[in-house]
Structures are given as C-alpha cells and as structure tokens.
Design an enzyme around this catalytic site. Structure first.
Site, PDB file in Angstrom:
ATOM      1  N   ALA A   1     -44.682 -57.137 -31.936  1.00  0.00           N
ATOM      2  CA  ALA A   1     -45.252 -58.362 -32.012  1.00  0.00           C
ATOM      3  C   ALA A   1     -44.075 -59.373 -32.288  1.00  0.00           C
ATOM      4  O   ALA A   1     -43.061 -59.076 -32.862  1.00  0.00           O
ATOM      5  CB  ALA A   1     -46.042 -58.521 -33.198  1.00  0.00           C
TER       6      ALA A   1
ATOM      7  N   GLY B   1     -45.925 -52.584 -30.908  1.00  0.00           N
ATOM      8  CA  GLY B   1     -46.578 -52.998 -29.887  1.00  0.00           C
ATOM      9  C   GLY B   1     -45.802 -52.817 -28.489  1.00  0.00           C
ATOM     10  O   GLY B   1     -46.603 -52.951 -27.242  1.00  0.00           O
TER      11      GLY B   1
END
Length: 703
Positions: free
Chosen positions: A61, A102
């Site tokens: 992220a 992520g």
C-alpha cells in the site's frame, strides 16, 4: 505516468512506477486496471506481464494514502487483484525486486510468477497490528505450504526468494531480467495451449494440519500477549484449509476487527511516526549531507565502545582514543568480546569479527583523529571535561569535519562555544548499550548548520538508528521527561507505596522494567549527580529525599549488589530490601506523612501523565517538532509499550480532557505543586483536540 504498457511480440508488459517503493496508490491501481482491460480487449495481445519500475516490485500500500479516502477508492486493491486473477489472458508477475504486503498479494493473484534471484518477499502487516487483507492468508499457504506461510505471516519477516524455490510460489527464479524471463514463460505456455492456473484453485495439504495449528496457536498466544494480530493471523491461515471463499471471509472479518483495534492504531502511529521523524522542515532534499568515510571517537568506555561498533558494523573505519594505554586496551578488549559473543551465537562469522576489528584503530594521540569526517566525544558528563576534549578536537579536526557530543543532558550550545566552529557542532545522544539501542537523539544547536543536521540524519540511517531531532534543553526530549516520571515515582514512596509495587504496576501497564528496577540497572548514582546539579541550577525543583538517602547508603544498584532492591552475586533478580523499606518508612515519618494505600491505577496515571505534561511543554517550546517524535523517543529509547503507541498517543486515546482532570485531582494531594499543567495541554483539552491532531501544531515550533 504511473503505469505504462509496452508490447513484446504479442505480450503486453505493464510497468507501474511509484517511487520510492512502487506503492499501490490510487493512480497505480487505476492504471493497472485500465491496462488489463485494454489488453483483454486487444486481439493482438495474448498475455500480460506485470512488473514494477526500478528496484522494487512493490512495497504494498502507498503509505501516503493511509487514513485518507484514496486508500479505499475504486479501484481498490481487491478490485485490481480480482481483475488480474480473472483476466481472460494469462498474467505473469515479473518480480524484479522486493515484493511486500499488497505487492506480494498482487503477484499471488497472477497465473504465473517469475522472480529475480536476490529479491525478498513477505507479508509484514502483523507489524502494524493487522493481517494481510487482500487474499494473502489464503493464497500464500496454497503456494508455499501451511507451515511456511504461517511463519511468514505471523512473523512478518521477509524471506529471500531462493528459500522458496520449488515451493510452488515461483514458476521460475532467474539470474537476469525477470521481465524477459516472464515474457518467454508466457509465450511457452500460450504456445502449449496450457490452462492458466490460479492459486485459489489449489488445495492446502499437510500431514497433520490440526495438530500443527494447535501447537502454533499455543506458541503464538504465549508470545503475543498484548497483540491481537498474531492469533488472528493463525485463524486466517487455518481457514485456508477450507474452500477459498470461506477462507477469504475469515480473512476479511479478521482484517476489519484488527484495523479498528487500539493496538493497530498505536502500531500504525508508531510506523508513521518513525518516518515523520526523519523529516525536518528546513532541511529538504536540496540540502546535501557531507561525506562521512572515517569516524573518530574520544572515550573507549562502555558508551564509546558501543558507539564505535555501530560504525564498524556499517564498514566505516573508526579511530578510538583514550587517555591511558590501560583504558584503551580495556575498551578494545570489550569490543572484541562483544563481537566474539555474537559469533558464538551465530549472528556473525569469525571472519566478520576480524574484518570489523580490522577497521578499528586504537590511539592515545589526538592527531590520529585529524582525518576523521565525524568526531564524537563519549566522556564524563562535566563541562570542564567536555571543554578540554572539544578544545583538542577543534585544534586537530580538518575543515568541514563534524564535532558531536554524546552528552545526555548538558547544553550543546555551551559545548559548541568551546570551539571556533559552533556551526559544525551538534549532539548525538546514543542510548546504552549504544550498539543495541535503536534510538539516536540528534540535538540541533542554535548555530548548527543545515548540512550538518542532514549529515547526522544520513549517518543515523547508515548505522540503522531511528533518529529524532531535539532542540537544546536540559535532558533534551527523553531525559527531560523521564526526570518527571522518576520524581513522581519517588513521591509515591513518601505517600505509601514501595518500590516493588510501583514497578509491578508499570510493568503490568507494559513497560519492560519499572522505574526502580531501571534505576538499579542504570546506576542510581547517575541520577544523583544530575540532582546535585539541579540543586544548584534549579533550586525551585522539588525532589523526594529518599533517592538521595539511598545513594548516601551506597546503594547504587546492580553494580554494587544493592540499590532499591537487594541482589545476589551473579544474579540480577531483584529482591525487596528490608533496609530500603525501613528508610522509606522513616522518611515518611520525618515528613509527617500518614502513609496510605495507593492503587496501581494512580501509580500508572501519575507516572505516565507526568511524561505527558512535560512532553506538552517540550512541544510548546519547539524542542520537538511533533508529538509523534516524542512517542518515537519513548518507544525506541525508554521501553514504552509499543501497543500503546507512546505517551502522547496514549494520552490522546485516553482523552486530553480526562488526562487534565486527573492531573488537577492529583494537584490537590501531596506535592501538588508538581502538577502545574502545560498551557498547550490546557488549550488542546479545552478545544477537544489532541496532540497528534494536524492542526495542533505547537505554537513555538510554528512561529
């Protein structure tokens, strides 16, 4: 552009570039989704390679979007992962560099994965109190197996790609260009007419999964007492044994619970606070640090030796000076013992011990420091001693060399004035043991120039320290605040508590050690010397006499076998002392105080709120740039429990109105004059704001 597409013989190579770590921000997510749509709509394209620009695949992220609407704005990470996994044309992730969080979850959604050797992959979300929330707990076990995935997710520690070779995570590990290898792999699979696999369709296999998970749950529960994320990680990984959609539901539920937990908020605050501490308002990227190729250190004692080890570990040559051959030999021997101890534990090799010792030059001559770029004194805490050292350093140091004092409380501006180059002087306050503790207080003098400050911050990064900038005041950020904490602890002894009760209460709150155990470890005579200086310089400061009486009894702590507690030879276990208890009771009697029962809650509030109130004054005066800087100091230098986020963040969570109300209540009791609230605290509490509110910028610092 954040995302670009190039064609290689029917393969679309989609590259996303968002320095420094290719964070998956909204622009990247949108670009990836649009690139995949375009590729699937183009009959001339038969497959897609997704890769990161630069040295990272993706760090996950984009931290700049945390706690903003952009973090979840469509297309969010779930949308992009679904688009990758459901693509009608095969997608291969070319992992050209580190893939974390992520970023790894995005790669796990691809049909194929090719990684360059030497890269690292990991899911570190547990370190900020959450779990991987984009399918990582479900796809990783299907790729690398239940045990490996659980270890990676619960620890949050990245793993070298080579360690996962053959696990099912990578279709190929390559020495060269990961993109070129990914293109070749896709061409081969497309030509063979192969079905394009999805990790979600694999089954997690284990010989005795339930027994392993039961063992894992017990171990994780014991090791994560105050942290709810690790047990939730185990639950989510365990759910990977179930059908994929059921497992994803467990993951999402756990993520939702954790992201709203106070522990995660505290850990995220610490995460962002550490990064914010490296930013200095008037020291931007245009200010270039000076090169530091050689370091000189004055003092080969415990502190000087520990400081030297930081630079030796980083491969930087060090000349270390002492005033006698005996002291020098003793210091060099201590450094070698430390390294050899690390080698016995397998942390470094014997060759590394010799390599580091080979970078160390012992000397009795100041002239040997003449070619150092950075000179650090680590000598006794007296102005006269400092003046003598800095006078000699000023005489031999080359032009442009930086002169630093390791003082823990003395006036850096006064020390700088001992030289003809105050612009090149600053404080570098290391914490003991200096080769272990992460915190470094960088003390900016009134005349310290910007590139000297930039150099100090760069050096801190090189030697793997977490640096926080402080202005000049007595004790800087950390020790100035801890003095108020210690004062309240000793006042409590006058009123009815005993050292063991105070320590138990603070340790139950989360500190590794209470104030009296810590005093015995550090040496009670050190605080005694500071108090003696205060009696002259600050006669208005009120102290409990019991700490001085303790030292007059020769009870300096573990080094003398007795302090607030008694100690057995070779054993650091604290034992309550009848002699100390008698002294405390006699002192209460001499003051005419009727001792009372004191609750653990009062102990915790008085000690922690004393920190908070002094922290508010430090913010008011601009000694610290932001409240999170104070929290970072206490998390990394003083053992404040990480799951509480630091004293200022903790006060915000309690509510400043409630903090102020408690302080005013304590002001009506014994030593009430010590509870004068800081004006900034009163102001923020009255307006319903917090220390970490962006609009609550300290008045002095903002001026």
């Amino acid at each position: 552009m954040a995302v670009t597409t190039t064609l290689r013989d029917g393969i679309a190579v989609v590259t996303f570039d968002n320095p420094p770590v290719n964070g998956l921000g909204l622009d990247v997510r949108r670009g990836l989704a649009e690139a995949l749509d375009a590729a699937n709509a183009d009959d001339a394209i038969h497959g897609v390679v997704v890769t990161g620009g630069g040295r990272f695949f993706s760090g996950g992220a984009d931290i700049k979007e945390f706690n903003t609407p952009r973090a979840e704005q469509a297309p969010n990470l779930h949308d992009v992962i679904a688009a990758v996994e459901s693509s009608a044309k095969p997608v291969c992730a070319a992992i050209n560099g580190t893939a974390l969080g992520g970023g790894l979850e995005l790669a796990l959604a691809a049909h194929y994965r090719v990684a360059r050797r030497g890269t690292e992959v990991g899911l570190p979300e547990v370190k900020i109190g959450i779990l991987p929330g984009a399918g990582g707990t479900q796809r990783l076990p299907r790729a690398v197996g239940l045990e490996t995935a659980l270890n990676m997710i619960v620890s949050g520690v990245p793993v070298a790609a080579e360690r996962l070779d053959g696990s099912g995570l990578f279709d190929a590990l390559v020495e060269g260009d990961a993109v070129e290898a990914a293109v070749a792999l896709l061409r081969g699979r497309i030509a063979a007419g192969a079905a394009h696999p999805r990790l979600r369709d694999r089954q997690v296999e284990h010989d005795d999964a339930q027994a392993f998970l039961a063992w894992a749950r017990m171990g994780v529960a014991a090791a994560s007492r105050h942290y709810p994320a690790p047990p939730r990680c185990v639950d989510a990984v365990a759910a990977s044994l179930r059908p994929f959609e059921e497992g994803i539901a467990v993951e999402r539920e756990g993520f939702t619970v954790l992201i709203n937990s106070p522990e995660s908020r505290a850990l995220r605050h610490a995460f962002f606070g550490e990064r914010a501490a490296s930013r200095i308002d008037d020291v931007g990227p245009d200010v270039k640090p000076r090169p530091v190729a050689r370091v000189g250190i004055v003092g080969a004692g415990t502190m000087g030796g520990g400081i030297a080890m930081n630079f030796l570990n980083a491969g930087i040559p060090v000349a270390i000076l002492e005033t006698s051959q005996e002291a020098l030999d003793r210091g060099i021997a201590a450094i070698r013992r430390n390294y050899e101890g690390s080698a016995k534990k397998g942390r470094i090799t014997a060759a590394q011990v010799e390599q580091r010792m080979g970078l160390l030059t012992p000397t009795l001559d100041y002239a040997a420091l003449a070619d150092a770029d950075l000179l650090i004194e680590a000598v006794y805490e007296e102005y006269a001693v400092k003046q003598a050292v800095f006078g000699k350093l000023d005489a031999v140091a080359k032009e442009g060399a930086i002169l630093a004092t390791n003082t823990s409380s003395l006036d850096v501006d006064r020390i700088a004035a001992f030289t003809r180059r105050p612009q090149d002087v600053l404080g570098l306050h290391f914490f003991s043991p200096a080769n272990v503790m992460r915190l470094l207080e960088v003390v900016r003098g009134a005349k310290t120039v910007r590139d000297v400050l930039a150099t100090a911050m760069a050096v801190a990064k090189t030697i793997r320290k977490t640096a926080v900038v402080s202005g000049v005041c007595d004790g800087f950020i950390g020790n100035r605040m801890i003095e108020q904490y210690a004062r309240q602890a000793t006042f409590l002894l006058e009123e009815g508590a005993l050292p063991q009760q105070v320590d138990r209460a603070m340790e139950a709150f989360g500190f590794a050690m209470g104030p009296f155990r810590m005093g015995d470890l550090a040496g009670n005579d050190i605080a005694w010397a500071i108090r003696k200086r205060r009696y002259v310089e600050r006669p208005d400061m009120v102290y409990a006499k019991n700490a001085d009486l303790l030292c007059e009894m020769g009870r300096f702590g573990q080094k003398t076998g007795k302090g607030w507690y008694d100690y057995q030879p070779g054993d650091r276990t604290p034992h309550p002392s009848a002699e100390v208890e008698a002294m405390i009771l006699e002192q209460s009697k001499a003051l005419g105080i009727t001792r009372r029962e004191i609750s653990d809650r009062e102990i915790v509030e008085r000690l922690v709120y004393a920190l908070v109130n002094e922290g508010a004054r430090i913010l008011e005066e601009g000694i610290a740039a932001r409240a999170s800087d104070i929290d970072v100091v206490y998390l990394y230098g003083y053992g404040f429990p990480a799951w509480r986020g630091g004293p200022m963040f903790h006060a915000d969570q309690v509510g400043l109105y409630n903090v102020l109300a408690a302080m005013r209540r304590y002001a009506r009791g014994h030593r009430g004059e010590t509870w004068e609230p800081a004006p900034l605290l009163v102001e923020l509490a009255g307006s319903g704001r917090s220390f970490n509110d962006p609009v609550a910028r300290p008045r002095a610092a903002a001026a």
